[in-house]
Design an enzyme around this catalytic site. Structure first.
Site, mmCIF file in Angstrom:
data_model
loop_
_atom_site.group_PDB
_atom_site.id
_atom_site.type_symbol
_atom_site.label_atom_id
_atom_site.label_comp_id
_atom_site.label_asym_id
_atom_site.label_seq_id
_atom_site.Cartn_x
_atom_site.Cartn_y
_atom_site.Cartn_z
ATOM 1 N N GLU A 1 34.909 42.890 40.986
ATOM 2 C CA GLU A 1 36.172 42.339 40.489
ATOM 3 C C GLU A 1 35.942 40.932 39.942
ATOM 4 O O GLU A 1 35.392 40.074 40.635
ATOM 5 C CB GLU A 1 37.206 42.281 41.620
ATOM 6 C CG GLU A 1 37.535 43.627 42.244
ATOM 7 C CD GLU A 1 38.619 44.365 41.485
ATOM 8 O OE1 GLU A 1 39.155 43.767 40.530
ATOM 9 O OE2 GLU A 1 38.928 45.500 41.855
ATOM 10 N N HIS B 1 40.411 50.561 33.503
ATOM 11 C CA HIS B 1 41.734 49.999 33.266
ATOM 12 C C HIS B 1 41.689 49.226 31.940
ATOM 13 O O HIS B 1 40.964 48.236 31.821
ATOM 14 C CB HIS B 1 42.152 49.074 34.400
ATOM 15 C CG HIS B 1 42.352 49.788 35.702
ATOM 16 N ND1 HIS B 1 42.113 49.196 36.924
ATOM 17 C CD2 HIS B 1 42.759 51.054 35.963
ATOM 18 C CE1 HIS B 1 42.372 50.066 37.881
ATOM 19 N NE2 HIS B 1 42.758 51.196 37.313
ATOM 20 N N HIS C 1 35.693 45.752 37.135
ATOM 21 C CA HIS C 1 37.158 45.624 37.060
ATOM 22 C C HIS C 1 37.537 44.171 36.854
ATOM 23 O O HIS C 1 36.696 43.263 36.859
ATOM 24 C CB HIS C 1 37.811 46.129 38.359
ATOM 25 C CG HIS C 1 37.876 47.609 38.461
ATOM 26 N ND1 HIS C 1 39.026 48.329 38.238
ATOM 27 C CD2 HIS C 1 36.928 48.517 38.771
ATOM 28 C CE1 HIS C 1 38.789 49.611 38.401
ATOM 29 N NE2 HIS C 1 37.511 49.756 38.719
ATOM 30 N N GLU D 1 41.967 45.216 31.630
ATOM 31 C CA GLU D 1 40.998 44.358 32.316
ATOM 32 C C GLU D 1 39.788 44.165 31.407
ATOM 33 O O GLU D 1 38.720 44.747 31.607
ATOM 34 C CB GLU D 1 40.622 44.977 33.655
ATOM 35 C CG GLU D 1 41.830 45.111 34.586
ATOM 36 C CD GLU D 1 41.525 45.918 35.840
ATOM 37 O OE1 GLU D 1 40.379 46.396 35.981
ATOM 38 O OE2 GLU D 1 42.436 46.074 36.680
#
Length: 973
Positions: free
Chosen positions: A513, A336, A432, A339
């Site tokens: 994350e 992504h 991420h 990010e």
């Protein structure tokens, strides 16, 4: 003149650079051919040349040089914005400031448009007494700002670009602001965000980079802004770029710029571009102590021609046997584009595993790292938030990736497949960023989907959480184990970590994350993450790999780690069942939003954030032991907190009190849970899989992103056999037993017998009954004809052997629908024709509307027709009507007088009463058939008026008269 020439030179230089960047969308192969044609030789290292960045082929906007920043972090912790003391910290605001700009601003002025503004534009003039316009710019790598509108004296509305070729995913912003006035508080408002909630409501602040402060003080990116709010956009929807019907949200903040003639950058998170990745990899490879253990390759090219790098890190000096025994670790990042913290974690990981640290050396001796540092370079370059140039989320297309649409994902899966042919993959981790939760955490998989209960479920429960537990032990101030989730939602079945588990059975398949905001693990200090914190998490990830491998090899250490994890899980279960009071955590959300109750508690000295995490015990330890040992006892494993009626048992009522962590530790020690079996036993009896229900919390706008549909492979069309092959097969069938033909005949006979039988009319004559044998003979002859045609070598069906006779499913459905519609229309028209016939030939009172007669459709010969007419003329008019209605012959309308000519062709009959001549009807066509006349007919066939009796009409008139339908006759011209 010298100044003019220098200015022209600068303009020409800018134009040449812009043209070069515009043409940089060439593919790798095209630039390689150009290099060979120009220099008559190949590049020195063809694998690493050229990289990019290359913009999309049809990108016609201005492209500026990629900004460069110093990568230093502040030497102090940047705390969250405190809503309680915000007014005291920032007394000067947008509303109460006093400046020398006294004039009022009227109207709306577009000060920047990324698709229309010129490159070297100057600030627009403003009325006297108004503050100068700010100058915005975002047409550089990873930049994102679509339009800036001035709506007030110090107020600006900003519109972000959606992901390229989409109309969604507006979260990432990154732009430059200049022409600022020191001492003035500006208010910025981003009006087209799409997420319902954001970390900006819980203390997060935007990032600012000042070029002057970087030169003078050596400061890099810093948190800035105050009076920040994130809410639903209801009032500010006047921008024509906003789409009607979409629920937009807006981010508002206020800030000032202390330096004059300064250029400041604002961003959602610390920018990390494709150019930064190239420079970092170059610096690592060129370092003499790192290049021996690191290899860089180009995994594939993206849709825009950018290189997707593959970095391999290991001890390449080991023998082949040792290399073959090594396990692999696969780590990917930046799927992504928005990010960016994933790239900073990747940077920290690469710097650590290629360093001279003893742990890093052992990692290289034990493992082979395959690293893809940037999976979506195209999206990074154009400033997307989630999608690639295919306008799709790459992390929703791992299950069935298309090579042409998602080349990086396809090649990554292919790489993993090749690795698994000879080696074991210990860990797969995709890095991420998260926009709605604090801290760092992991998403894993539920590996006990089949074995729901028992020791097997408890063992898989521990195995899938052990790596995350070790991460929390390595970084207790940043990693939150409680935020980790291990279930699989339906919308995440095509993500990387789920596909790697389900398709390749990689046990440790995770998504790491990292928040955009910071950590709230330390209740005494809530702070933002900086680039050093993200790099530290990359280092922790690599260290945990070695720690996990050592734990698997050492049974004592494994039991110790499992025991600690079991203590934690048992405590969570006790808290959920009410056997242990949950610790009182500070109400973070209320405090960050500035709740009045929290403010009052703070003033009274009862701030919840100052309370201890572990409550003091109020009940003796034996009571707690009795409750939990009853749960653990195998004979009394049916102990529950509530009985069948929903009422609490007596033991649970006694045990429902405040208990400390020390009681849990004593209980577990007394239960002799020093082995793996003991831990599995208590977890199985506690039924942790059902008790600890988890809900996967993710970005709200990502759950609705669908997976691209699978391309069904088209079956190859069978080649038609040559005539020699068909003749040879025919000869083989003749010489063989012919069992296949017999089977086909049996199937055909069964299908014929399955057809519904048509009921015969009870009023059929003997001649009609004899027609049954004719139909049977016709059917058998048709079957013989078809069998002969099949045996004939010239009769070859091109659809033979295909499913459903070669008819596509959708075409068959449409053809069935059309056939049903045609049959319904035909039936309707037939019924109407029958009603009109009966209305003419008979009265409703005669009862001639017989369904059996109407359903009779027989084809007769000319002899049969004459025979029926003779019988009908003898028996009366009713039989004539019945006979004519039952005929299934082509019809034409003619004058009744034409029947008189039939006397010459008919034998002599008894003389009934005369048939009156009547008017004739219109005919659509005239056919040549023998004319038939009758001298006398019964008067009951149809009513005849006096006018018709007296008047003779020798020719056709437009007036309609009685009709006789059923016989094909010739009309006199």
């Amino acid at each position: 003149m010298a100044l003019v020439s220098t200015e022209k030179t600068k303009i020409n230089l800018y134009q040449s650079r812009n043209e070069l960047l515009k043409t940089s969308y060439w593919n790798y192969s095209e630039q390689l051919e150009d290099f060979i044609a120009r220099y008559k030789t190949r590049p020195p290292d063809i694998k690493f040349w050229p990289y990019g960045p290359y913009w999309p082929k049809y990108h016609e906007r201005e492209i500026l040089e990629t900004p460069r920043f110093i990568k230093t972090a502040p030497n102090f912790h940047e705390k969250f914005i405190d809503k309680l003391t915000e007014d005291l910290q920032y007394p000067k605001t947008f509303d109460n400031q006093v400046t020398h700009f006294t004039s009022k601003w009227r109207g709306v002025l577009i000060v920047y448009d990324s698709e229309r503004s010129s490159r070297d534009r100057q600030p627009q003039p403003v009325p006297e007494g108004c503050c100068p316009n700010l100058v915005f710019e975002s047409r550089f790598e990873s930049g994102n700002l679509r339009q800036a509108r001035r709506v007030g004296q110090f107020e600006y509305e900003l519109v972000l670009k959606t992901d390229l070729y989409t109309n969604r995913h507006t979260q990432w912003y990154y732009f430059r602001v200049s022409n600022t006035v020191p001492g003035v508080v500006y208010k910025f408002r981003i009006v087209n965000l799409l997420k319902r909630d954001s970390l900006y409501n819980y203390g997060m602040r935007p990032l600012q980079y000042s070029e002057k402060e970087a030169k003078l003080l050596g400061r890099g990116w810093m948190r800035a802004g105050h009076h920040i709010s994130y809410s639903r956009n209801v009032m500010h929807l006047h921008c024509p770029l906003l789409t009607r019907g979409i629920a937009y949200y807006m981010l508002e903040w206020q800030m000032d710029f202390p330096h004059e003639e300064d250029a400041c950058y604002l961003a959602h998170c610390y920018p990390y571009t494709f150019t930064d990745l190239k420079e970092d990899l170059d610096s690592l490879i060129n370092a003499p102590d790192r290049k021996e253990c690191m290899k860089r390759e180009v995994l594939c090219e993206t849709r825009a021609g950018n290189s997707c790098f593959l970095v391999t890190v290991s001890n390449f000096g080991a023998s082949k046997e040792e290399q073959h025994k090594k396990k692999f670790v696969v780590i990917t990042a930046r799927v992504h584009p928005g990010e960016t913290q994933a790239s900073w974690m990747m940077k920290g990981l690469l710097e650590y595993i290629t360093s001279s640290d003893p742990v890093a050396k052992e990692l290289r001796n034990r493992f082979i790292f395959k690293i893809v540092p940037m999976l979506n370079p195209d999206g990074v370059i154009v400033g997307n938030y989630r999608c690639s140039l295919a306008a799709r989320d790459l992390n929703r297309n791992y299950r069935h990736p298309r090579k042409e649409s998602f080349p990086t994902v396809w090649h990554t899966k292919t790489l993993i497949e090749k690795i698994l042919e000879r080696h074991e993959i210990l860990l797969y981790c995709d890095l991420h960023g998260h926009s709605r939760k604090h801290n760092v955490f992991m998403y894993g998989n539920n590996t006990s989907e089949e074995d729901v209960n028992g020791l097997g479920a408890a063992k898989s429960f521990l195995n899938e959480r052990l790596f995350a537990w070790l991460m929390s032990q390595k970084a207790p101030d940043k990693f939150a184990f409680k935020s980790c989730k291990f279930n699989i939602k339906r919308c995440k079945e095509s993500t990387g970590r789920v596909v790697m588990w389900r398709q390749f059975k990689i046990l440790n398949s995770f998504t790491l994350e990292a928040t955009f905001s910071g950590t709230i693990m330390n209740k005494n200090e809530y702070r933002h993450f900086n680039v050093h914190d993200f790099q530290e998490m990359g280092k922790v990830l690599s260290q945990t790999v070695l720690e996990y491998q050592r734990t698997q090899e050492n049974n004592a250490k494994q039991s110790e780690m499992v025991l600690e994890l079991t203590r934690y899980v048992t405590q969570q279960v006790m808290e959920q069942r009410g056997l242990m009071e949950r610790p009182k955590l500070p109400n973070f959300k209320s405090m960050m939003r500035g709740d009045k109750n929290v403010i009052n508690n703070t003033e009274n000295g009862n701030d919840s954030s100052q309370e201890k995490t572990t409550p003091e015990p109020h009940v003796s330890t034996p009571v707690f032991k009795e409750a939990v040992l009853t749960v653990m006892d195998h004979e009394n494993s049916t102990f529950v907190m509530e009985d069948k009626r929903g009422k609490r048992s007596k033991k649970s009522e006694k045990a429902q009190s405040n208990l400390s962590r020390k009681d849990v530790d004593n209980l577990l020690e007394n239960a002799s849970l020093k082995t793996m079996d003991g831990c599995l036993k208590i977890l199985a009896q506690l039924n942790v899989r059902e008790v600890m229900q988890e809900s996967d919390s993710s970005d709200s706008d990502s759950e609705s992103e669908p997976e691209m549909k699978i391309i069904e492979s088209k079956s190859k069309k069978k080649k038609r056999k040559s005539r020699k092959q068909r003749d040879r097969e025919q000869a083989d069938r003749k010489n063989g037993s012919g069992s296949s033909d017999k089977k086909q005949e049996e199937v055909r006979s069964k299908s014929l017998t399955a057809l519904p039988n048509i009921p015969a009319c009870s009023e059929l004559s003997d001649r009609d009954k004899g027609d049954k044998s004719l139909s049977k003979q016709t059917t058998t002859s048709f079957e013989k004809f078809m069998r002969n045609q099949k045996k004939d070598s010239h009769f070859v069906s091109k659809y033979e052997g295909r499913k459903n006779g070669g008819i596509p499913c959708f075409a068959e459905e449409r053809s069935i629908e059309r056939a049903q519609k045609r049959m319904a229309d035909m039936k309707k028209r037939t019924e109407e024709d029958k009603q009109r016939e009966l209305a003419f030939f008979c009265n409703e009172e005669d009862g001639m509307y017989n369904h059996q007669i109407m359903s009779l459709r027989r084809s007769l010969t000319q002899d049969d027709l004459k025979h029926r007419l003779q019988v009908a003329l003898h028996e009366g008019s009713a039989n004539i009507a019945q006979t004519l209605v039952g005929l299934n012959v082509r019809t034409a309308y003619t004058h009744a007088d034409a029947f008189r000519d039939m006397n010459s062709t008919m034998p002599s009959l008894p003389q009934p009463r005369d048939i009156r001549s009547g008017p004739i009807s219109r005919t659509s066509r005239r056919q040549s058939t023998p004319s038939i006349t009758f001298n006398n007919t019964p008067p009951n066939i149809f009513p005849v008026t006096d006018e018709i009796k007296t008047e003779k009409r020798p020719r056709i008139t437009p007036n309609a008269g009685p009709l006789i339908r059923g016989i094909k006759v010739k009309t006199e011209s």
